[in-house]
Design a protein around this motif. Structure first.
Motif, PDB file in Angstrom:
ATOM      1  N   SER A 281      22.436  53.701 -12.100  1.00 32.91           N
ATOM      2  CA  SER A 281      22.890  54.751 -13.368  1.00 32.91           C
ATOM      3  C   SER A 281      22.203  54.316 -14.574  1.00 32.91           C
ATOM      4  O   SER A 281      21.739  55.158 -15.418  1.00 32.91           O
ATOM      5  CB  SER A 281      24.305  54.407 -13.323  1.00 32.91           C
ATOM      6  N   GLN A 284      18.732  55.824 -14.175  1.00 29.95           N
ATOM      7  CA  GLN A 284      18.857  57.471 -14.503  1.00 29.95           C
ATOM      8  C   GLN A 284      19.150  57.381 -15.921  1.00 29.95           C
ATOM      9  O   GLN A 284      18.202  58.469 -16.554  1.00 29.95           O
ATOM     10  CB  GLN A 284      20.143  58.058 -13.695  1.00 29.95           C
ATOM     11  N   ASP A 285      19.849  56.707 -16.827  1.00 31.10           N
ATOM     12  CA  ASP A 285      19.839  56.826 -18.217  1.00 31.10           C
ATOM     13  C   ASP A 285      18.791  56.646 -18.856  1.00 31.10           C
ATOM     14  O   ASP A 285      18.030  57.479 -19.738  1.00 31.10           O
ATOM     15  CB  ASP A 285      20.764  55.971 -18.702  1.00 31.10           C
ATOM     16  N   ARG A 286      17.679  55.519 -18.352  1.00 28.15           N
ATOM     17  CA  ARG A 286      16.608  55.261 -19.055  1.00 28.15           C
ATOM     18  C   ARG A 286      15.423  56.450 -18.828  1.00 28.15           C
ATOM     19  O   ARG A 286      14.415  56.784 -19.391  1.00 28.15           O
ATOM     20  CB  ARG A 286      15.874  53.978 -18.883  1.00 28.15           C
ATOM     21  N   ARG A 289      16.128  59.112 -21.089  1.00 32.20           N
ATOM     22  CA  ARG A 289      15.479  59.135 -22.305  1.00 32.20           C
ATOM     23  C   ARG A 289      13.956  59.145 -22.378  1.00 32.20           C
ATOM     24  O   ARG A 289      13.559  59.751 -23.232  1.00 32.20           O
ATOM     25  CB  ARG A 289      15.608  57.500 -22.991  1.00 32.20           C
ATOM     26  N   LEU A 308      20.573  62.373 -17.312  1.00 31.35           N
ATOM     27  CA  LEU A 308      21.593  62.209 -17.987  1.00 31.35           C
ATOM     28  C   LEU A 308      22.707  62.428 -17.389  1.00 31.35           C
ATOM     29  O   LEU A 308      23.843  61.725 -17.387  1.00 31.35           O
ATOM     30  CB  LEU A 308      21.409  62.691 -19.341  1.00 31.35           C
ATOM     31  N   ALA A 311      23.645  60.094 -14.577  1.00 32.07           N
ATOM     32  CA  ALA A 311      24.096  58.772 -14.892  1.00 32.07           C
ATOM     33  C   ALA A 311      25.395  58.975 -15.402  1.00 32.07           C
ATOM     34  O   ALA A 311      26.110  57.730 -15.329  1.00 32.07           O
ATOM     35  CB  ALA A 311      23.176  58.313 -16.099  1.00 32.07           C
ATOM     36  N   GLU A 312      25.808  59.897 -16.039  1.00 36.99           N
ATOM     37  CA  GLU A 312      27.112  59.906 -16.816  1.00 36.99           C
ATOM     38  C   GLU A 312      28.130  59.945 -15.427  1.00 36.99           C
ATOM     39  O   GLU A 312      29.144  59.348 -15.534  1.00 36.99           O
ATOM     40  CB  GLU A 312      27.470  61.114 -17.604  1.00 36.99           C
ATOM     41  N   MET A 316      27.647  55.693 -16.412  1.00 32.81           N
ATOM     42  CA  MET A 316      27.181  55.402 -17.476  1.00 32.81           C
ATOM     43  C   MET A 316      27.443  56.194 -18.605  1.00 32.81           C
ATOM     44  O   MET A 316      27.461  57.491 -18.627  1.00 32.81           O
ATOM     45  CB  MET A 316      25.469  55.474 -17.391  1.00 32.81           C
ATOM     46  N   THR A 317      27.499  55.665 -19.870  1.00 29.25           N
ATOM     47  CA  THR A 317      27.672  56.324 -21.223  1.00 29.25           C
ATOM     48  C   THR A 317      26.542  56.141 -22.069  1.00 29.25           C
ATOM     49  O   THR A 317      26.247  55.091 -22.376  1.00 29.25           O
ATOM     50  CB  THR A 317      29.032  56.043 -21.931  1.00 29.25           C
ATOM     51  N   ASP A 318      26.120  57.289 -22.536  1.00 27.51           N
ATOM     52  CA  ASP A 318      24.960  57.153 -23.671  1.00 27.51           C
ATOM     53  C   ASP A 318      25.016  58.293 -24.751  1.00 27.51           C
ATOM     54  O   ASP A 318      24.592  59.167 -24.715  1.00 27.51           O
ATOM     55  CB  ASP A 318      23.523  57.571 -22.875  1.00 27.51           C
ATOM     56  N   ARG A 322      23.167  61.626 -25.589  1.00 26.66           N
ATOM     57  CA  ARG A 322      23.911  62.993 -25.547  1.00 26.66           C
ATOM     58  C   ARG A 322      23.944  63.799 -26.781  1.00 26.66           C
ATOM     59  O   ARG A 322      23.524  64.918 -26.830  1.00 26.66           O
ATOM     60  CB  ARG A 322      25.305  62.421 -25.007  1.00 26.66           C
TER      61      ARG A 322
END
Length: 352
Positions: A281, A284-286, A289, A308, A311-312, A316-318, A322
């Motif tokens: 995750s 996935q988030d990076r 980005r 994103l 990942a969520e 994962m929280t970003d 978002r």
């Protein structure tokens, strides 16, 4: 099964070498006509598995341990026959009952990893122990692992450490890695990061990828040894190339931040993608980005939203990303991404 095939093939060859008369290990089977298994061995080494099976079967039925081991190997590995783990187990059991350590190990491996119908962890542990007590090194490592996890009987980390140590001093890379983890955690052994690093180093030197990753983490942060980002990055790459998920993400961060390597956003994106596809995750988030920023990859809002969202869904929280991405998401982009995720989930290949 691939891991088991390799381990079994090695054990099988070793068993034959040990059962051969003195000096015969370096000679061809044809040079030892007194050995009833010689024709079968010669055929097996030549890849003539049907002939090997024909010669070995009557010998195995009469109790010849080498023949029983050969049949077990042939049926397990599918050499000239359809793979049949149940038949392989039957022959390994016959040899194991005669006290052969290689057969005991092979039978236990089949019970643990071969999906036998009557597989029993407690029985597998017993066979590993029988082989381990005869100094079968791979069995010692597996027995230690069963004591570590509590599979097939009580968990006993001190007993696990004992068996890992016995295998580790004989050079078994997996045992060295596992023993390193016990020293690092202070479980089964007193906590000693220096010893953990030493065992990780020994195992990594033999190509054990998880050990390379753990040693890389210690070098990256200067834990138990002097900090060495360049060596850490080398170890991350070694482990990443062998598929260690955490190492792939760590290597991506090394390239992204220029830590131990020259900064390279393209390689950072590559390794984040490798880990992201396997469900990490954070990766996935990076990767999301990077797609949003067009950093190391061509800017792509759809790809950013896709990663994103995955990942969520993986916890994962970003909120920063978002919030930044929302104004650029059109109904068409949102629908396309949802459709793509739906396809992945339907195919059972959604990274999670």
């Amino acid at each position: 099964m691939r891991r088991f095939f390799v381990a079994l093939a090695f054990g099988f060859s070793l068993a034959f070498a040990l059962s051969a008369p003195a000096g015969a290990q370096e000679d061809s089977a044809a040079e030892n006509p007194a050995d009833p298994m010689a024709p079968a061995l010669e055929a097996y080494r030549a890849g003539q598995f049907e002939k090997a099976l024909l010669v070995a079967t009557p010998l195995a039925e009469k109790g010849n341990v080498s023949a029983q081991l050969m049949l077990g190997s042939i049926f397990n590995n599918g050499e000239g026959v359809t793979p049949n783990p149940e038949e392989a187990a039957r022959w390994f059991k016959k040899a194991a009952e005669q006290g052969d350590a290689g057969a005991q190990y092979a039978l236990a491996m089949l019970m643990e990893y071969g999906r036998l119908k009557a597989a029993d962890p407690a029985t597998a542990r017993k066979h590993f122990r029988d082989a381990a007590e005869q100094d079968h090194v791979a069995a010692q490592a597996e027995l230690g692992l069963m004591y570590t996890t509590g599979r097939g009987g009580p968990q006993d980390l001190a007993e696990a450490a004992k068996w890992f140590e016995r295998a580790a001093v004989k050079g078994n890379a997996n045992a060295q890695y596992y023993l390193g983890t016990l020293y690092a955690a202070g479980k089964g052994k007193p906590r000693d990061l220096g010893e953990a690093a030493r065992y990780f180093g020994l195992a990594a030197g033999k190509g054990q990828p998880q050990a390379a990753y753990q040693l890389g983490l210690m070098l990256q942060d200067g834990v138990g040894m002097d900090k060495n980002p360049a060596r850490a990055a080398d170890l991350f790459e070694e482990a990443a190339q062998k598929g260690v998920l955490g190492a792939q993400t760590s290597l991506a961060f090394a390239y992204l931040n220029g830590e131990g390597v020259d900064r390279n956003d393209t390689l950072a994106a590559k390794w984040f993608a490798e880990a992201a596809m396997r469900g990490d995750s954070l990766a996935q988030d990076r990767l999301a980005r990077l797609y949003f920023l067009g950093q190391g990859v061509t800017r792509d809002i759809s790809a950013a939203l896709l990663w994103l969202t995955l990942a969520e869904r993986n916890g994962m929280t970003d909120e920063t990303l978002r919030s930044a991405i929302e104004p650029e998401i059109t109904p068409e982009i949102r629908a396309a991404v949802e459709a793509e995720i739906g396809k992945l989930e339907k195919a059972g290949s959604a990274p999670d």
